[in-house]
Design a protein around this motif. Structure first.
Motif, PDB file in Angstrom:
ATOM      1  N   ILE A  31      36.290 -81.587  53.639  1.00 33.51           N
ATOM      2  CA  ILE A  31      37.652 -81.045  53.597  1.00 33.51           C
ATOM      3  C   ILE A  31      37.936 -80.405  52.239  1.00 33.51           C
ATOM      4  O   ILE A  31      38.527 -79.323  52.157  1.00 33.51           O
ATOM      5  N   ASN A  32      37.521 -81.057  51.180  1.00 34.55           N
ATOM      6  CA  ASN A  32      37.743 -80.489  49.841  1.00 34.55           C
ATOM      7  C   ASN A  32      37.054 -79.137  49.696  1.00 34.55           C
ATOM      8  O   ASN A  32      37.617 -78.204  49.106  1.00 34.55           O
ATOM      9  N   ALA A  43      49.434 -80.896  55.182  1.00 32.14           N
ATOM     10  CA  ALA A  43      48.888 -82.181  55.614  1.00 32.14           C
ATOM     11  C   ALA A  43      49.935 -82.967  56.376  1.00 32.14           C
ATOM     12  O   ALA A  43      51.143 -82.735  56.238  1.00 32.14           O
ATOM     13  N   THR A  44      49.446 -83.899  57.197  1.00 33.66           N
ATOM     14  CA  THR A  44      50.337 -84.860  57.846  1.00 33.66           C
ATOM     15  C   THR A  44      50.050 -86.245  57.290  1.00 33.66           C
ATOM     16  O   THR A  44      48.958 -86.528  56.792  1.00 33.66           O
ATOM     17  N   LEU A  95      40.756 -87.106  47.774  1.00 30.50           N
ATOM     18  CA  LEU A  95      41.200 -85.931  48.527  1.00 30.50           C
ATOM     19  C   LEU A  95      41.978 -84.995  47.610  1.00 30.50           C
ATOM     20  O   LEU A  95      42.980 -85.382  47.016  1.00 30.50           O
ATOM     21  N   ASP A  96      41.509 -83.766  47.490  1.00 31.65           N
ATOM     22  CA  ASP A  96      42.148 -82.772  46.629  1.00 31.65           C
ATOM     23  C   ASP A  96      43.487 -82.349  47.232  1.00 31.65           C
ATOM     24  O   ASP A  96      43.543 -81.863  48.355  1.00 31.65           O
ATOM     25  N   ARG A  97      44.557 -82.535  46.480  1.00 28.91           N
ATOM     26  CA  ARG A  97      45.897 -82.162  46.960  1.00 28.91           C
ATOM     27  C   ARG A  97      46.515 -81.037  46.121  1.00 28.91           C
ATOM     28  O   ARG A  97      47.708 -80.748  46.245  1.00 28.91           O
ATOM     29  N   SER A  98      45.731 -80.403  45.289  1.00 32.39           N
ATOM     30  CA  SER A  98      46.264 -79.464  44.304  1.00 32.39           C
ATOM     31  C   SER A  98      46.857 -78.199  44.914  1.00 32.39           C
ATOM     32  O   SER A  98      47.723 -77.572  44.301  1.00 32.39           O
TER      33      SER A  98
END
Length: 205
Positions: A31-32, A43-44, A95-98
């Protein structure tokens, strides 16, 4: 325009969590890497109150895996998971959220479960995801996350019903597999409903 949708990559659905998906953590690097290809990422997040009626612990004598009637519809009972403000409800640290534009929380109503990122299971409450995608000119939705046979599947099916061209990235999802064929059956159902099933390396714009 394309959007990447990351479904419920939360601690409780990962190894060591309350409702762990086997090898669920293996999809995080995929995913990243996928996020590098997208300008629009959402995202959920499962976000249950502690008294949620989908939890077996909130029904005397019931165990996870049993099915009850909840508000007139069948409800699978689950272990307590993704309780609001708990560590289990948080996204995995790796998990990358940037680049995320927004997070859509679901499962807040204690009287109805909510697998899909778009609606609750009775289709009475709307998370606002459809409107947000339309407002931002999104036509194509690429879905990843957990779990393939529940929240991912229902999110994909609702994305199709809402008129989006929908893609499931099959190496970026894993299944609960309460029954051995649940993953394969979920892929078949999504594909038959109109979703294109592809591998992450095939995603290119």
């Amino acid at each position: 325009m394309e959007a990447l949708l990351i479904v419920d990559v939360q601690n409780d659905f990962l190894p060591g969590g309350a409702l762990a998906v086997t090898e669920g953590d293996k999809i995080i690097p995929i995913i990243n890497k996928l996020q590098e290809k997208f300008d629009f990422i959402i995202a959920t997040q499962d976000w249950h109150p502690a008294d949620h009626k989908s939890f077996a612990a909130n029904h005397t004598g019931k165990k996870p895996g049993e099915v009850i009637k909840l508000g007139g519809t069948d409800q699978m009972l689950w272990p307590v998971h993704c309780v609001q403000e708990s560590e289990g409800a948080e996204f995995h640290a790796a998990l990358d959220r940037s680049k995320w534009k927004k997070v859509f929380r679901k499962g807040l109503n204690p009287l109805v479960d909510s697998y899909s990122g778009f609606f609750d299971n009775k289709k009475k409450e709307d998370t606002g995801l459809t409107a947000f995608l339309h407002e931002n000119g999104i036509t194509d939705v690429y879905v990843t996350g957990l779990a393939a046979d529940y929240c991912v599947k229902f999110t994909v099916l609702d994305a199709l019903k809402e008129g989006f061209d929908t893609y499931l990235i099959k190496d970026a999802t894993k299944a609960v597999n309460l029954s051995p064929n649940d993953y394969d059956n979920a892929l078949k159902e999504m594909n038959k409903s109109g979703a294109e099933v592809l591998l992450s390396q095939a995603v290119s714009f």
